[in-house]
Design an enzyme around this catalytic site. Structure first.
Site, short mmCIF file in Angstrom:
data_model
loop_
_atom_site.label_atom_id
_atom_site.label_comp_id
_atom_site.label_asym_id
_atom_site.label_seq_id
_atom_site.Cartn_x
_atom_site.Cartn_y
_atom_site.Cartn_z
N PRO A 2 29.77 49.39 15.15
CA PRO A 2 30.76 50.15 15.92
C PRO A 2 30.74 49.73 17.39
O PRO A 2 29.70 49.42 17.95
CB PRO A 2 30.31 51.60 15.76
CG PRO A 2 28.86 51.52 15.40
CD PRO A 2 28.70 50.25 14.63
N GLU A 3 31.92 49.69 17.99
CA GLU A 3 32.05 49.32 19.40
C GLU A 3 32.45 50.56 20.20
O GLU A 3 32.47 51.67 19.66
CB GLU A 3 33.04 48.17 19.53
CG GLU A 3 32.63 46.94 18.72
CD GLU A 3 33.59 45.77 18.83
OE1 GLU A 3 34.23 45.61 19.89
OE2 GLU A 3 33.72 45.01 17.85
N HIS A 96 23.35 59.41 1.12
CA HIS A 96 22.48 58.70 2.06
C HIS A 96 22.13 59.56 3.28
O HIS A 96 21.98 59.04 4.38
CB HIS A 96 23.14 57.39 2.49
CG HIS A 96 23.48 56.49 1.34
ND1 HIS A 96 22.51 55.85 0.59
CD2 HIS A 96 24.67 56.15 0.80
CE1 HIS A 96 23.09 55.13 -0.36
NE2 HIS A 96 24.40 55.29 -0.25
N ARG A 117 22.62 51.96 4.97
CA ARG A 117 21.79 50.76 5.05
C ARG A 117 20.50 50.98 5.84
O ARG A 117 19.69 50.05 5.96
CB ARG A 117 22.61 49.63 5.68
CG ARG A 117 23.83 49.27 4.84
CD ARG A 117 24.73 48.27 5.53
NE ARG A 117 25.93 48.00 4.75
CZ ARG A 117 26.98 47.34 5.18
NH1 ARG A 117 26.98 46.85 6.42
NH2 ARG A 117 28.03 47.14 4.42
#
Length: 286
Positions: A2-3, A96, A117
């Protein structure tokens, strides 16, 4: 990753739903989610119980929750797939789910850190005198920061003796710009990603900075860029700036300006997307 626009969308959601609430309990469900916290999960949870969350802050891609009345902050590292979600307390756990934060009020919602992840995580850090978590004190201001120094940035850019895309991604020069928005800004500025920074005049670098700001503000207006379900706001909603991208991900599609097929080239373990006609490569001096 993400930016700035994606992180700012999350920050705004946290400001609305989490700021001012007092933490009742913290449940760490996966040790990797607090691996950047030296004391581990038990210490992380114990130090946050009873503390009140201040107004969430951001610098570039970095997001943190200040602790009210303390020189401490919870730094959120989203990594490749991290999400900070505000969910009803009785909602089913996400597959998750890594960290759960419960509050001592009757709002009926809790904060959840979800990370498929496990590259991201939360950690508690001392603040600098400027109010930043000490581990990100070296990060430069971002182009949407009112205190961003354009003159100093231009001088640093010229002195860097690098290429323009490398400089845009250098978080010690300017923060918040990643691969997607660098390619978008360079396309708008008609600059090749390998253009040497030393060749940029002050007006040219100012023009590029303007395009960086424009593309980020446009992305913010539609919730950021979400290519899959991993990039979402605190309510689990995806942004849709990907529909407006002019360069990134458009290999072999016609340039929206001149019609030439867009190209993709490997670049620093990533890809660069550009128009070979509008963004001429720099001349090689032998």
């Amino acid at each position: 990753m993400p930016e700035l626009p994606e992180v700012e969308v999350v920050r705004r959601g946290l400001e609305r739903w989490v700021a001012g609430r007092t933490i009742e309990d913290v449940e760490v469900l996966h040790p990797r989610a607090v691996r950047r916290h030296p004391g581990g999960g038990v210490d992380f949870a114990a130090r946050l119980r009873g503390e009140t969350v201040g107004v969430p802050q951001r610098r570039g891609k970095y997001l943190w929750l200040p602790i009210t009345g303390r020189d401490l902050s919870v730094l959120g590292h989203l990594g490749m797939s991290g999400q900070l979600l505000v969910q009803p307390a009785d909602a089913p756990d996400e597959k998750h789910l890594r960290i759960r934060v419960r509050f001592d009020d009757a709002a009926g919602t809790e904060l959840r850190f979800v990370d498929q992840r496990t590259f991201g995580g939360l950690s508690l850090h001392d603040n600098t005198p400027d109010g930043l978590p000490d581990v990100i004190a070296h990060i430069a201001r971002d182009p949407l920061d009112p205190l961003f120094d354009e003159a100093a940035y231009h001088l640093a850019l010229r002195a860097k003796r690098s290429t323009v895309k490398r400089a845009l991604l250098d978080q010690s020069l300017i923060s918040g710009v990643g691969n997607i928005y660098a390619d978008e800004a360079l396309w708008r500025a008609r600059l090749h990603y390998e253009r040497p920074t030393a060749t940029l005049t002050r007006p040219r670098s100012a023009e590029l900075l303007g395009h960086v700001r424009d593309v980020m503000n446009a992305a913010l207006a539609v919730g950021g860029t979400s290519f899959d379900s991993l990039y979402v706001n605190v309510n689990g909603e995806s942004g849709y700036f990907d529909r407006s991208l002019d360069a990134y991900g458009r290999e072999d599609e016609p340039c929206r300006r001149c019609g030439t097929p867009m190209r993709r080239r490997p670049w620093m373990n990533r890809s660069s997307y550009f128009c070979p006609r509008c963004q001429r490569p720099p001349r090689v001096v032998s």
